[in-house]
Write an enzyme that holds these catalytic residues in place. Sequence first.
Site, PDB file in Angstrom:
ATOM      1  NE  ARG A  15      -7.921  -3.518  -1.723  1.00  0.00           N
ATOM      2  CZ  ARG A  15      -8.157  -2.210  -1.787  1.00  0.00           C
ATOM      3  NH1 ARG A  15      -8.183  -1.580  -2.943  1.00  0.00           N
ATOM      4  NH2 ARG A  15      -8.384  -1.512  -0.685  1.00  0.00           N
ATOM      5  CE  LYS A  74      -4.921  -0.628   1.146  1.00  0.00           C
ATOM      6  NZ  LYS A  74      -4.561   0.412   0.172  1.00  0.00           N
ATOM      7  CD  GLU A 103      -1.139   2.688  -7.318  1.00  0.00           C
ATOM      8  OE1 GLU A 103      -1.677   3.231  -6.322  1.00  0.00           O
ATOM      9  OE2 GLU A 103      -1.014   1.471  -7.439  1.00  0.00           O
TER      10      GLU A 103
HETATM   11  C1  LIG Z   1      -4.982   1.252  -0.749  1.00  0.00           C
HETATM   12  C2  LIG Z   1      -4.284   1.791  -1.937  1.00  0.00           C
HETATM   13  C3  LIG Z   1      -4.950   2.587  -2.889  1.00  0.00           C
HETATM   14  C4  LIG Z   1      -6.390   3.019  -2.748  1.00  0.00           C
HETATM   15  O1  LIG Z   1      -7.287   1.963  -2.687  1.00  0.00           O
HETATM   16  P1  LIG Z   1      -8.785   2.210  -2.166  1.00  0.00           P
HETATM   17  O2  LIG Z   1      -9.399   0.872  -2.229  1.00  0.00           O
HETATM   18  O3  LIG Z   1      -9.424   3.178  -3.068  1.00  0.00           O
HETATM   19  O4  LIG Z   1      -8.647   2.723  -0.769  1.00  0.00           O
HETATM   20  C5  LIG Z   1      -4.240   3.017  -3.994  1.00  0.00           C
HETATM   21  N1  LIG Z   1      -2.940   2.716  -4.154  1.00  0.00           N
HETATM   22  C6  LIG Z   1      -2.264   1.965  -3.261  1.00  0.00           C
HETATM   23  C7  LIG Z   1      -0.838   1.659  -3.500  1.00  0.00           C
HETATM   24  C8  LIG Z   1      -2.916   1.480  -2.128  1.00  0.00           C
HETATM   25  O5  LIG Z   1      -2.235   0.742  -1.250  1.00  0.00           O
END
Ligand SMILES: *Cc1c(COP(=O)(O)O)cnc(C)c1O
Length: 363
Positions: A98, A208, A244
């Site tokens: 990722r 991210k 989310e």
């Molecule tokens: C990091 C993140 C998550 C969760 O991702 P994981 O890989 O499960 O830690 C969910 N939503 C957002 C916006 C994120 O930045």
Amino acid sequence: MAKGFTLETYPWAYTARFTEDKTWEEEYIENPHKSPAEEEKMSPDEFSALLQKRNSFPQLPLVNYTTQYGMGCFEGLKAFPQKDGSLKMFRPDENGARMNKSMSGLLMPAFPEDLFLDAVRKVVRKNMECGFKPVYDPEWEKDNYISGHSVYLRPFTYSEPAIGLGVSQFPWVVIVATPVGTYFAPGNSKALVTDKSRATPNGTGWIKCNANYVIPIIAKKQAALAGYMEAVFLDSIEQKYVEEGSSCNIFFKLKDGTLITPQLGDTILPGINRKSVIELAGDMGVKVEERKVPITEVMEKADECFVTGTAAGVSYIESLTWNGKTAVFSGGNQGELTTELQKALKMIQYGAAEDTKGWMFSI
Ligand SMILES: *Cc1c(COP(=O)(O)O)cnc(C)c1O
């Protein structure tokens, strides 16, 4: 000892810099520290002065695309103490993949996944070797590891010095480690639907990146001031579909037993815990649907709600407030399926259940 999710970085960190000859120049950095036992005995002032030094990286440029314009991305992953005294990381290969995608998305040279895996492993190992690691406590077994501690790893990018608009061509990748206890404070797990938009179609919601966090942090703060623990985002176009939490993916269990979560798209972050929970629920024989999740449907038909993420794990949401109405899930308590999934995931992570899926990586 770790209290919640605070920055008490461990001594060893990692940096890699992309150079003119298109290779990554790696370095492991030992920041100032004493032994963990000596640090325990320091006064709060002394310890915070030491942490101040440990949390700063003078070799990184102050003015750059990351600090000025938010051109950066990051990852979050954990290493969990196992009963035999070792530590194991949860799905770091997924984080490496990722991070690579996020960096490409920001038009910077992507960090190779094999270097990522090697670096997270070595940072944990080097800290462990000088005594900085959580110690497995059998007490955690009593609450199925809800009170368990772990090492949180934060890989992130940092750009070269710059002030004009541009993309990073020679980024750093930095990895720091910090101890972590439970993320959400117990007591309040109420969520409020915000009218702010976290992500828009054709934007950066699917990677991210730092910039994605500005609006969720504001929304979460506003929700907190109104007495809620979490802010929940709807889609930015119609304000009809749940997307989310502030930094977590979201699930609802409907009264008919179906588990639903928003389908991936360019406004949803593909969470590794999301993916894992979908798989675990499927294994339990639960019907799982990844699809559009109308807010009106879950206000009426859901009887459980939880969010997932590396920091949060699986955390239940007791109620959701939208448009002046409040839906209370499972009488305000943690629902049964939520508990089952939370337990299944934690048992694998702490080595209390067999890792049949190859999710755990040794250090
Ligand atoms: C990091 C993140 C998550 C969760 O991702 P994981 O890989 O499960 O830690 C969910 N939503 C957002 C916006 C994120 O930045």
